[in-house]
Design an enzyme around this catalytic site. Structure first.
Site, PDB file in Angstrom:
ATOM      1  N   THR A   5     -20.732   3.563   7.306  1.00  0.00           N
ATOM      2  CA  THR A   5     -20.007   4.406   6.359  1.00  0.00           C
ATOM      3  C   THR A   5     -20.992   5.183   5.489  1.00  0.00           C
ATOM      4  O   THR A   5     -20.808   6.376   5.223  1.00  0.00           O
ATOM      5  CB  THR A   5     -19.084   3.553   5.478  1.00  0.00           C
ATOM      6  OG1 THR A   5     -18.391   2.630   6.317  1.00  0.00           O
ATOM      7  CG2 THR A   5     -18.083   4.402   4.759  1.00  0.00           C
ATOM      8  N   HIS A  31     -11.133 -10.984   6.143  1.00  0.00           N
ATOM      9  CA  HIS A  31     -11.475 -10.727   4.737  1.00  0.00           C
ATOM     10  C   HIS A  31     -10.221 -10.386   3.920  1.00  0.00           C
ATOM     11  O   HIS A  31     -10.304 -10.247   2.709  1.00  0.00           O
ATOM     12  CB  HIS A  31     -12.558  -9.644   4.594  1.00  0.00           C
ATOM     13  CG  HIS A  31     -12.156  -8.273   5.006  1.00  0.00           C
ATOM     14  ND1 HIS A  31     -13.031  -7.367   5.523  1.00  0.00           N
ATOM     15  CD2 HIS A  31     -10.967  -7.643   4.990  1.00  0.00           C
ATOM     16  CE1 HIS A  31     -12.408  -6.247   5.799  1.00  0.00           C
ATOM     17  NE2 HIS A  31     -11.150  -6.386   5.487  1.00  0.00           N
ATOM     18  N   HIS A  32      -9.082 -10.253   4.612  1.00  0.00           N
ATOM     19  CA  HIS A  32      -7.821 -10.131   3.879  1.00  0.00           C
ATOM     20  C   HIS A  32      -7.242 -11.503   3.547  1.00  0.00           C
ATOM     21  O   HIS A  32      -6.166 -11.601   2.982  1.00  0.00           O
ATOM     22  CB  HIS A  32      -6.791  -9.356   4.713  1.00  0.00           C
ATOM     23  CG  HIS A  32      -7.217  -7.958   5.023  1.00  0.00           C
ATOM     24  ND1 HIS A  32      -6.877  -6.889   4.236  1.00  0.00           N
ATOM     25  CD2 HIS A  32      -7.965  -7.446   6.017  1.00  0.00           C
ATOM     26  CE1 HIS A  32      -7.384  -5.781   4.744  1.00  0.00           C
ATOM     27  NE2 HIS A  32      -8.053  -6.091   5.822  1.00  0.00           N
ATOM     28  N   SER A  36       5.280   4.230  20.047  1.00  0.00           N
ATOM     29  CA  SER A  36       4.882   5.620  19.875  1.00  0.00           C
ATOM     30  C   SER A  36       3.361   5.739  19.761  1.00  0.00           C
ATOM     31  O   SER A  36       2.734   6.588  20.402  1.00  0.00           O
ATOM     32  CB  SER A  36       5.582   6.165  18.631  1.00  0.00           C
ATOM     33  OG  SER A  36       4.894   7.243  18.098  1.00  0.00           O
ATOM     34  N   SER A  37       2.766   4.863  18.963  1.00  0.00           N
ATOM     35  CA  SER A  37       1.310   4.932  18.773  1.00  0.00           C
ATOM     36  C   SER A  37       0.550   4.639  20.057  1.00  0.00           C
ATOM     37  O   SER A  37      -0.453   5.288  20.359  1.00  0.00           O
ATOM     38  CB  SER A  37       0.856   3.903  17.740  1.00  0.00           C
ATOM     39  OG  SER A  37       1.410   4.186  16.501  1.00  0.00           O
ATOM     40  N   ARG A  65      -0.070  -7.816  -8.414  1.00  0.00           N
ATOM     41  CA  ARG A  65       0.699  -6.748  -7.773  1.00  0.00           C
ATOM     42  C   ARG A  65       2.113  -7.237  -7.465  1.00  0.00           C
ATOM     43  O   ARG A  65       2.416  -8.414  -7.588  1.00  0.00           O
ATOM     44  CB  ARG A  65      -0.001  -6.302  -6.498  1.00  0.00           C
ATOM     45  CG  ARG A  65      -0.045  -7.361  -5.427  1.00  0.00           C
ATOM     46  CD  ARG A  65      -1.016  -7.030  -4.316  1.00  0.00           C
ATOM     47  NE  ARG A  65      -0.515  -5.966  -3.440  1.00  0.00           N
ATOM     48  CZ  ARG A  65      -1.015  -5.726  -2.207  1.00  0.00           C
ATOM     49  NH1 ARG A  65      -2.004  -6.460  -1.736  1.00  0.00           N
ATOM     50  NH2 ARG A  65      -0.541  -4.756  -1.475  1.00  0.00           N
ATOM     51  N   LYS A  96     -22.333   8.140   7.198  1.00  0.00           N
ATOM     52  CA  LYS A  96     -21.440   9.291   7.174  1.00  0.00           C
ATOM     53  C   LYS A  96     -21.524  10.026   5.831  1.00  0.00           C
ATOM     54  O   LYS A  96     -21.670  11.242   5.794  1.00  0.00           O
ATOM     55  CB  LYS A  96     -19.991   8.858   7.441  1.00  0.00           C
ATOM     56  CG  LYS A  96     -19.815   8.198   8.785  1.00  0.00           C
ATOM     57  CD  LYS A  96     -18.412   8.327   9.318  1.00  0.00           C
ATOM     58  CE  LYS A  96     -18.063   9.727   9.700  1.00  0.00           C
ATOM     59  NZ  LYS A  96     -18.704  10.203  10.918  1.00  0.00           N
ATOM     60  N   HIS A 108       7.709   1.865   0.469  1.00  0.00           N
ATOM     61  CA  HIS A 108       6.640   2.805   0.102  1.00  0.00           C
ATOM     62  C   HIS A 108       5.416   2.577   0.998  1.00  0.00           C
ATOM     63  O   HIS A 108       4.878   3.514   1.570  1.00  0.00           O
ATOM     64  CB  HIS A 108       6.278   2.613  -1.372  1.00  0.00           C
ATOM     65  CG  HIS A 108       4.974   3.207  -1.777  1.00  0.00           C
ATOM     66  ND1 HIS A 108       4.777   4.562  -1.879  1.00  0.00           N
ATOM     67  CD2 HIS A 108       3.784   2.640  -2.082  1.00  0.00           C
ATOM     68  CE1 HIS A 108       3.524   4.798  -2.242  1.00  0.00           C
ATOM     69  NE2 HIS A 108       2.897   3.647  -2.362  1.00  0.00           N
ATOM     70  N   SER A 166     -15.741  16.266   8.414  1.00  0.00           N
ATOM     71  CA  SER A 166     -16.965  16.747   9.060  1.00  0.00           C
ATOM     72  C   SER A 166     -16.836  18.210   9.451  1.00  0.00           C
ATOM     73  O   SER A 166     -17.748  19.014   9.229  1.00  0.00           O
ATOM     74  CB  SER A 166     -17.272  15.924  10.318  1.00  0.00           C
ATOM     75  OG  SER A 166     -17.458  14.582   9.977  1.00  0.00           O
ATOM     76  N   HIS A 185      -6.513  -4.591  10.059  1.00  0.00           N
ATOM     77  CA  HIS A 185      -7.771  -4.008   9.641  1.00  0.00           C
ATOM     78  C   HIS A 185      -8.156  -2.798  10.477  1.00  0.00           C
ATOM     79  O   HIS A 185      -8.465  -1.755   9.919  1.00  0.00           O
ATOM     80  CB  HIS A 185      -8.903  -5.011   9.500  1.00  0.00           C
ATOM     81  CG  HIS A 185      -9.948  -4.408   8.627  1.00  0.00           C
ATOM     82  ND1 HIS A 185      -9.795  -4.320   7.269  1.00  0.00           N
ATOM     83  CD2 HIS A 185     -11.055  -3.717   8.929  1.00  0.00           C
ATOM     84  CE1 HIS A 185     -10.795  -3.618   6.769  1.00  0.00           C
ATOM     85  NE2 HIS A 185     -11.576  -3.244   7.750  1.00  0.00           N
ATOM     86  N   TYR A 244      -8.700   1.666   9.593  1.00  0.00           N
ATOM     87  CA  TYR A 244      -9.651   2.640  10.149  1.00  0.00           C
ATOM     88  C   TYR A 244      -8.933   3.697  10.965  1.00  0.00           C
ATOM     89  O   TYR A 244      -9.389   4.833  11.070  1.00  0.00           O
ATOM     90  CB  TYR A 244     -10.735   1.936  10.966  1.00  0.00           C
ATOM     91  CG  TYR A 244     -11.599   1.085  10.069  1.00  0.00           C
ATOM     92  CD1 TYR A 244     -12.231   1.670   8.986  1.00  0.00           C
ATOM     93  CD2 TYR A 244     -11.726  -0.267  10.254  1.00  0.00           C
ATOM     94  CE1 TYR A 244     -12.972   0.915   8.110  1.00  0.00           C
ATOM     95  CE2 TYR A 244     -12.468  -1.039   9.382  1.00  0.00           C
ATOM     96  CZ  TYR A 244     -13.082  -0.440   8.319  1.00  0.00           C
ATOM     97  OH  TYR A 244     -13.813  -1.190   7.445  1.00  0.00           O
ATOM     98  N   TRP A 300       4.654  -4.687   2.923  1.00  0.00           N
ATOM     99  CA  TRP A 300       4.503  -4.119   4.267  1.00  0.00           C
ATOM    100  C   TRP A 300       3.899  -5.118   5.233  1.00  0.00           C
ATOM    101  O   TRP A 300       3.929  -4.921   6.438  1.00  0.00           O
ATOM    102  CB  TRP A 300       3.682  -2.821   4.222  1.00  0.00           C
ATOM    103  CG  TRP A 300       2.182  -2.994   4.170  1.00  0.00           C
ATOM    104  CD1 TRP A 300       1.455  -3.431   3.119  1.00  0.00           C
ATOM    105  CD2 TRP A 300       1.245  -2.705   5.217  1.00  0.00           C
ATOM    106  NE1 TRP A 300       0.127  -3.448   3.438  1.00  0.00           N
ATOM    107  CE2 TRP A 300      -0.035  -3.000   4.718  1.00  0.00           C
ATOM    108  CE3 TRP A 300       1.355  -2.223   6.526  1.00  0.00           C
ATOM    109  CZ2 TRP A 300      -1.191  -2.838   5.476  1.00  0.00           C
ATOM    110  CZ3 TRP A 300       0.185  -2.065   7.273  1.00  0.00           C
ATOM    111  CH2 TRP A 300      -1.060  -2.368   6.748  1.00  0.00           C
ATOM    112  N   ASP A 321      -3.454  21.922  27.139  1.00  0.00           N
ATOM    113  CA  ASP A 321      -2.483  21.082  26.428  1.00  0.00           C
ATOM    114  C   ASP A 321      -2.973  19.644  26.530  1.00  0.00           C
ATOM    115  O   ASP A 321      -4.032  19.379  27.101  1.00  0.00           O
ATOM    116  CB  ASP A 321      -1.087  21.218  27.071  1.00  0.00           C
ATOM    117  CG  ASP A 321       0.024  20.720  26.137  1.00  0.00           C
ATOM    118  OD1 ASP A 321      -0.295  20.007  25.166  1.00  0.00           O
ATOM    119  OD2 ASP A 321       1.192  21.046  26.385  1.00  0.00           O
ATOM    120  N   GLU A 334      -6.125  -0.968  11.726  1.00  0.00           N
ATOM    121  CA  GLU A 334      -5.157   0.023  11.265  1.00  0.00           C
ATOM    122  C   GLU A 334      -5.703   0.856  10.103  1.00  0.00           C
ATOM    123  O   GLU A 334      -5.494   2.072  10.054  1.00  0.00           O
ATOM    124  CB  GLU A 334      -3.863  -0.684  10.865  1.00  0.00           C
ATOM    125  CG  GLU A 334      -2.856   0.168  10.116  1.00  0.00           C
ATOM    126  CD  GLU A 334      -2.215   1.255  10.960  1.00  0.00           C
ATOM    127  OE1 GLU A 334      -2.199   1.105  12.198  1.00  0.00           O
ATOM    128  OE2 GLU A 334      -1.745   2.236  10.375  1.00  0.00           O
TER     129      GLU A 334
END
Lengths: 270, 502
Positions: B299, B273-274, B140-141, B421, B302, B45, B239, B224, B228, B110, B75, B226
């Protein structure tokens, strides 16, 4: 950005191509075959994937060269984009090596991790002699950096023969480096399974060696293209990309030599 | 194609979460007899939602379609590379599904933490398939990122200066840089894990002098940025939409653009921080608390700029605007719990509880998916040439908005009460809120079914879309071309001379 008469814009609109798809097939075969092989299966699927990948590389880049030479599709703005793409690709490669250096320092500097070895190299590891073969390899790579620059200047001056021999010499030096590296692996006192020192050593230098191999092949193709008269003083993006890649490989080696070979054997007490 | 892949993946990943919620509806084992199977569900998941729903949808789908349109290019810079990005992602999805079906599957979460992911605890090939799947998705990324950066920097139409680019383009530029620099680190870490599992290296194995915490460092140095990568394109879409439906340019355009740059930059220096509970020393943790909290500043810029854009605007609540407003509200909830979790002292209590689950589902599953949905309703006319049914879209919004809040808000309470969890069972004390949460999942699932119906309705019987269905607020270049947008747009490059396009 000036616009051209016929197309009204300078960009290159490519034709549909089979290679992205075959490349993906190759990736899928490599991954599946790799898992099968690692879990004691036969290597055939892996090798098939490798073959498809090589065909894809060949076909894809043959098309790109044709578009450049035959269709003159690479206008100056397109060339600018290609160069930018190469620089960005190298940036991502730098980050790949960053991970391996991180692993290396994490294991060797106690201030960074509680799990780091109190001595480096760890007790019982006999490192390679820094100032023998590794130093020779350093000199070889530095020389090759000079020869590739020599070839670049020759292309800029339009001297095809000098450019060809400069590139050829660089390629040969690259393969010489690889041969010596293989010799060094064969004579090292530790194998890849001997703990964290050998893990970091073999993966960092091994991936570097692989990049040397790729860079040398890239340069070999450039040498052939120089002989066919592909590069002009104004248009030689392919060569520039190969040269930049080569310098990148060179710089990674300097870091490896300094950190892994030299500093990494500094604490060795006979 | 990216969007189709994203929707298909969303159904798979969403189906799994539905199974998870059913299992958790009441205390005791409901129907998943094997906890490993539950863990495989959780892992798949997470991976599917992150790598095969949000990323292809926001970046592959909307990014590839609208970045060239918005900057006035015919293009992307490297169309074939774009093509292989897509196919590699499809191959990666195949590998991930294979991983789930091989042996007992990968039950690692994950994040693939060793030692659970090593060859002792997951000896079968499933985890190897998972690793290689991420390798392909990563390739790919990276190729996609190179393509975006080159396109945006090199192919802007005459007059489209950097400071005139729509904010969605800015968001894609920042995202692409994050991908380019973060994903290779994951590739390196995955390679180490692969050789640890198969070739006898000991990067993460203490018995060979390795360090399991190293994996967490490398993973979160990627992980991290990731998060963002997933949310910044969402900022971009929101926006555009807020500005369009308020009929005003975005408030504080430059601040908005550079806030994203700042978020991207700080995103690289907050990874630990993880990892507050792995035994980092107190000074390190103090630094990461501070750095993490600093992210709240851009943040906040924004959020307040979106509100200021609406302020005094002539607001029209079409479906995209509803979802955009919902995004802002829910992202604030997720953001505020993020500031709570940034505190190392508190996080020690909350780590690996449902509080964390609630936090990241508010920012991802709710906010990022709301942005995807916003983008779908906003641009579907441009992409397909057909408009969606407005009333059904509004019903979809309200169902989803109520559903996700009922689903995820109670999980905060469960987390504070200490429910961990990644377990299929829990004590009776947690029963009530879990039931409510599962009811929320039911409501959300109804919303999803309605969404599928809307997609079908739009394609089969949608009204033909005008070039610009949104009126004077929609000022970006994509609204200047016909709907659906032609194969190679802007055959004649547009000239841009106005103030910031948004």
């Amino acid at each position: 950005m000036e616009t051209t008469q016929i197309k009204k814009h300078p960009w290159h609109m490519v034709e549909p191509s089979p290679w992205p798809f075959t490349g993906t097939v190759a990736g899928l075969l490599l991954a599946t075959g790799g898992v099968w092989f690692m879990h004691d299966g036969a290597p055939w699927v892996l090798l098939a994937g490798l073959a498809v990948l090589l065909v894809t590389f060949f076909g894809w880049w043959r098309d790109v060269v044709r578009e450049a030479e035959r269709d003159h599709a690479h206008t100056p703005p397109v060339q600018h984009g290609l160069r930018m793409g190469m620089v960005l690709f190298i940036a991502s490669e730098v980050m790949f090596f960053f991970a391996f250096f991180w692993a290396y320092f994490n294991a060797s500097i106690p201030a960074l991790s509680f799990a780091a070895s109190p001595t480096w190299p760890p007790e019982g590891v006999v490192p390679l002699e820094t100032w023998e073969l590794p130093f020779l390899n350093t000199l070889i790579l530095l020389t090759s950096g000079a020869t590739v620059t020599y070839a670049h200047h020759a292309i800029l001056a339009g001297e095809r023969t000098r450019a060809f021999y400069g590139t050829l010499l660089t390629t040969i030096l690259g393969f010489l480096f690889l041969g010596l590296q293989a010799f060094e692996y064969g004579h090292a006192a530790f194998s890849i399974e001997d703990g964290i020192y050998s893990s970091t050593f073999y993966l960092a230098t091994g991936f570097h060696g692989f990049h040397v191999f790729v860079g040398a092949c890239f340069l070999a193709v450039c040498a052939l293209r120089i002989r066919s008269g592909h590069f002009t003083p104004n248009q030689h993006v392919g060569f520039e990309a190969a040269a930049w890649y080569w310098h990148f490989v060179d710089v990674v080696w300097l870091f490896l030599f300094t950190a892994v070979y030299w500093w990494g054997s500094y604490g060795f007490k006979g | 194609m990216y969007i189709v892949l994203s929707i298909v993946s969303a159904l798979i990943g969403g189906g799994m979460s539905w199974i998870i919620r059913l299992e958790l509806a009441e205390p005791g084992i409901q129907f998943i007899q094997d906890p490993q199977l539950y863990n495989v569900m959780v892992t798949a998941h997470g991976l599917i939602m992150v790598f095969f729903v949000v990323m292809p949808g926001l970046i592959g789908g909307f990014g590839n379609w609208f970045v060239p349109l918005m900057i006035g290019a015919p293009d992307m810079a490297f169309p074939r590379m774009n093509n292989i990005s897509f196919w590699l992602l499809a191959a990666a999805l195949c590998l991930l599904v294979t991983a789930g079906l091989t042996g007992t599957g990968p039950g690692t979460g994950w994040t693939f933490y060793p030692p659970l992911s090593n060859s002792t605890f997951h000896s079968g090939p499933a985890v190897d398939f998972g690793i290689l799947s991420l390798h392909l998705a990563g390739a790919s990324s990276i190729l996609g990122a190179i393509n975006f950066i080159t396109t945006i920097l090199n192919m802007r139409a005459p007059g489209m200066t950097m400071h005139r680019m729509p904010l969605f383009v800015w968001s894609m530029l920042v995202t692409a840089f994050l991908l380019l620099l973060a994903v290779p680190v994951l590739a390196g870490a995955l390679t180490m894990l692969l050789t640890d599992r198969n070739f006898g290296t000991t990067f993460f194995a203490p018995e060979g002098g390795g360090d399991p915490v190293l994996w967490q460092h490398l993973f979160w140095f990627f992980g991290h940025p990731e998060v963002y990568i997933m949310i910044i394109p969402a900022f971009g879409i929101i926006s555009q939409v807020v500005s369009t439906f308020s009929k005003k340019p975005v408030f504080g355009y430059l601040g908005m653009a550079y806030a994203m740059v700042a978020i991207g930059f700080i995103g690289f220096v907050v990874w630990a921080h993880h990892m507050y509970t792995v035994g980092l020393d107190v000074n390190t943790r103090a630094y990461f608390v501070l750095a993490t909290m600093i992210i709240a500043v851009p943040t906040g810029i924004k959020i307040f700029s979106w509100l200021a854009t609406m302020w005094g605007g002539s607001i029209e609540f079409k479906t995209p605007m509803l979802f955009a407003t919902g995004f802002i509200a829910l992202f604030v909830v997720g953001g505020v719990t993020g500031v709570v979790l940034a505190n190392a002292g508190l996080d020690v209590q909350l780590q690996d509880t449902y509080y964390v689950i609630a936090h990241f589902h508010y920012v991802l599953s709710v906010a990022a998916v709301f942005a995807l949905t916003t983008g779908f309703y906003y641009w579907i006319g441009k992409m397909s040439g057909r408009q969606y049914p407005e009333t059904l879209g509004k019903i979809h919004f309200w169902l989803t908005f109520v559903g996700v809040n009922v689903l995820f808000f109670p999980q905060h309470f469960l987390g504070v009460a200490g429910m961990p969890r990644r377990i299929p069972d829990y004590p009776d004390a947690f029963a009530g809120w879990n039931m409510i949460s599962s009811i929320g999942a039911l409501i959300t699932a109804l919303g999803t079914l309605l969404f599928l119906f809307i997609v079908w309705r739009t394609m089969a019987a949608g009204k033909a879309a005008e070039p610009n269905p949104w009126g004077v607020g929609a000022t970006t270049l994509e609204w200047s071309v016909p709907s659906p947008a032609p194969f190679h747009t802007h055959e004649e490059l547009p000239r841009v001379s106005a103030q910031p396009a948004e």
